[in-house]
Design a protein around this motif. Sequence first.
Motif, PDB file in Angstrom:
ATOM      1  N   SER A 159       0.855  -1.202   0.000  1.00  0.00           N
ATOM      2  CA  SER A 159       0.000   0.000   0.000  1.00  0.00           C
ATOM      3  C   SER A 159       0.878   1.234   0.000  1.00  0.00           C
ATOM      4  CB  SER A 159      -0.828   0.107   1.281  1.00  0.00           C
ATOM      5  OG  SER A 159      -1.584  -1.006   1.541  1.00  0.00           O
ATOM      6  N   PRO A 210      -3.211   0.005   5.660  1.00  0.00           N
ATOM      7  CA  PRO A 210      -1.826   0.006   5.173  1.00  0.00           C
ATOM      8  C   PRO A 210      -1.218  -1.390   5.367  1.00  0.00           C
ATOM      9  CG  PRO A 210      -2.252   1.901   6.593  1.00  0.00           C
ATOM     10  CD  PRO A 210      -3.426   0.986   6.724  1.00  0.00           C
ATOM     11  N   TYR A 226       4.270   4.571   3.719  1.00  0.00           N
ATOM     12  CA  TYR A 226       4.336   3.114   3.685  1.00  0.00           C
ATOM     13  C   TYR A 226       3.893   2.496   5.019  1.00  0.00           C
ATOM     14  CZ  TYR A 226       6.584   3.655  -0.791  1.00  0.00           C
ATOM     15  OH  TYR A 226       6.817   3.970  -2.103  1.00  0.00           O
ATOM     16  N   PRO A 227       3.440   1.240   4.986  1.00  0.00           N
ATOM     17  CA  PRO A 227       2.853   0.633   6.196  1.00  0.00           C
ATOM     18  C   PRO A 227       3.754   0.690   7.422  1.00  0.00           C
ATOM     19  CG  PRO A 227       2.434  -0.763   4.295  1.00  0.00           C
ATOM     20  CD  PRO A 227       3.347   0.334   3.814  1.00  0.00           C
ATOM     21  N   GLU A 228       5.075   0.590   7.234  1.00  0.00           N
ATOM     22  CA  GLU A 228       5.960   0.570   8.410  1.00  0.00           C
ATOM     23  C   GLU A 228       5.885   1.878   9.190  1.00  0.00           C
ATOM     24  OE1 GLU A 228       6.623  -0.590   5.440  1.00  0.00           O
ATOM     25  OE2 GLU A 228       8.483   0.214   4.580  1.00  0.00           O
ATOM     26  N   TYR A 229       5.383   2.930   8.564  1.00  0.00           N
ATOM     27  CA  TYR A 229       5.288   4.219   9.264  1.00  0.00           C
ATOM     28  C   TYR A 229       4.193   4.192  10.344  1.00  0.00           C
ATOM     29  CZ  TYR A 229       5.623   9.245  10.024  1.00  0.00           C
ATOM     30  OH  TYR A 229       5.829  10.474  10.595  1.00  0.00           O
ATOM     31  N   VAL A 230       3.267   3.250  10.225  1.00  0.00           N
ATOM     32  CA  VAL A 230       2.197   3.165  11.234  1.00  0.00           C
ATOM     33  C   VAL A 230       2.798   2.959  12.615  1.00  0.00           C
ATOM     34  CG1 VAL A 230       0.210   1.811  12.022  1.00  0.00           C
ATOM     35  CG2 VAL A 230       0.482   2.314   9.590  1.00  0.00           C
ATOM     36  N   ASP A 231       3.763   2.052  12.709  1.00  0.00           N
ATOM     37  CA  ASP A 231       4.392   1.785  14.011  1.00  0.00           C
ATOM     38  C   ASP A 231       5.196   2.990  14.492  1.00  0.00           C
ATOM     39  OD1 ASP A 231       3.303  -0.680  14.137  1.00  0.00           O
ATOM     40  OD2 ASP A 231       5.064  -1.744  13.377  1.00  0.00           O
ATOM     41  N   LEU A 273       4.728   6.062  13.785  1.00  0.00           N
ATOM     42  CA  LEU A 273       3.765   7.094  14.170  1.00  0.00           C
ATOM     43  C   LEU A 273       3.218   6.809  15.569  1.00  0.00           C
ATOM     44  CD1 LEU A 273       2.076   9.552  13.325  1.00  0.00           C
ATOM     45  CD2 LEU A 273       0.491   7.993  12.184  1.00  0.00           C
ATOM     46  N   ARG A 274       2.918   5.530  15.810  1.00  0.00           N
ATOM     47  CA  ARG A 274       2.388   5.151  17.119  1.00  0.00           C
ATOM     48  C   ARG A 274       3.423   5.461  18.214  1.00  0.00           C
ATOM     49  NH1 ARG A 274       0.404  -0.238  15.992  1.00  0.00           N
ATOM     50  NH2 ARG A 274      -1.366   0.714  14.961  1.00  0.00           N
ATOM     51  N   MET A 316       3.609   9.134  18.818  1.00  0.00           N
ATOM     52  CA  MET A 316       2.440   9.622  19.543  1.00  0.00           C
ATOM     53  C   MET A 316       2.537   9.266  21.019  1.00  0.00           C
ATOM     54  SD  MET A 316      -0.418   8.839  16.626  1.00  0.00           S
ATOM     55  CE  MET A 316      -1.809   9.795  17.136  1.00  0.00           C
TER      56      MET A 316
END
Lengths: 251, 310
Positions: free
Chosen positions: A46, A100, B290-295, B297-298, B301
């Motif tokens: 994604s 994602p 990209y998906p790895e940014y979710v972690d 970002l968490r 935060m």
Amino acid sequence: MPLVVVCIAVSVTIVDRAVSAQQTPPATPRTPRSSAPVDLTGNWVSVVTEEWLWRMTTPRKGDYTSIPLSDEGRRVADLWDPSTDGSCKAYGAGGLMRIPTRLRIAWRGDDTLNVETDAGQQTRTLRFDRAPATGARSLQGHSLAEWEAIGGPPVLRNGRAIGAAPPQGGALKVVTTNLTEGWLRKNGVAYSESASLLEYWDRVAFPNGDVWLIVTSVLSDPRYLVNDYTTSMHFKREADGSKWRPTPCRA
Amino acid sequence: MEAHTVSRVTRTLLAAAVALLSAASLNAPSFAQGQAQATPPTMVDLAGSWTMSNEEELLIRIDPGPELGNFTGFPINAAGRQKALSWNSTIQAIPEHQARPHPAQYSMRGPGPNFHMGEIIDPVSRRLIGYTITGLFENANRTIWLDGRPHPSEFAEHLWNGFSTGVWENGMLKVTTTHMKQAFLQRNGIPSSPYAVMTEYFIRHGNLLMMMSQVDDPIYLEEPMVRTQTWRWNPNQREQPIGQVEIAEELPDLKPGDVPHYPLGTRHPEYADANGLPFEATLGGRDTLYPEYVDRLREMMRATDKKGSR
């Protein structure tokens, strides 16, 4: 005279080849896999360039921006408990492709495409066998797939069917039913068991060498939505699965 | 007499050979496919009226539009970020900027647009040689040439709609646009340079039209920016009249030569604060897509004591 003989010999040879070609025994029946007009298999990721706020984070309770919810859908969304963040309900077929994630797409046999996600560790099974849905509803539902020529089925203009050109290229059309209730977003904005999902899967290549998978999705839900919810998601092809990182969801 | 007879036999045999060759060429598809045979590309009818049917980013694509400092989802580089942070919406009130159309890099994104795709037919050959896209904001209508004409010289004028050519590729219309003006990718100042090149695919599925665009900009982007849009065929749609805009003096206190802007070094934390995001996360960039940014970002935060769930 020798020229004439050569001409005749060449002609007879060509005609013989043509006739032989036409008399070749029929090939074995083509399977969905062998007749695939486009290769969707491989590793994809994604790239979240749209609705970043609502996809990369868990939105606030009651944030259903852009989703055409009915009163009932809004009521259900407002019941969300933030402690359930991470629930597998966000990974049902109706919302999964907006998460994602990385995708791993592969054939299982000749008439089934498996679509795995590392986020939530889900597997969608896209069946070409036209078998009707049997059994209990599920998070990923029952997905019937077929190859469809780009542009088709025949479209209408001024009420008349336009003559269809010979099909060239193609896309994957998927219709998913038999779903359990799931979420369109991680904050509990839901679709109901009555929902059905229509998708078109396309593959394109750009001049810089990037190859993309595009999933255009139309979710219909007579209970929680007042209109179809139409979205399109894009996934970039990756060379291998080295970035695959399975992460479970919470049951 | 004998020579005459031989000649007649020769002619007859040659005619037979030609006939056999003709028959062979008609009946030997497998052979013909081995030759350089030009197969006309499949053209899918894209003409008609199309209504935007994509629910994504509704409040961003229509009014009120994107927030100041919201660069999420854009792979902008440092130069693009600096220019975007200095952008001040008051600039739209100066006479030179009033009534500006939307550029091709953005015009298919919003508001709507609900557009009409018309055919350009060669008056003699009756071949389809182009498409027009009309109904775009402030008449920045587009023409996509399908007749193989080249793009203009790199020194040619840049226009709001650029210069577009298209080719058919497996039933999809692939459009290349150059000569676009220096403009924006988003209506909050995210810039696009005149060196950008846009590639679009128009793909029709029955009464749905999907378009994916990729803007490749070596000046302001770390990687090409991609977006997708969807429209539904709507034969009853009629184009809205072009907005009539009267140029007026709206900034009487502006001194001659002044350009509304924020000075270098300005931060716009309002969007981050309003949405409980770390400021850094709102600045865009390739890594944030990209998906790895979710972690990551968490973690940010948590570190900034903002809730992981907004």
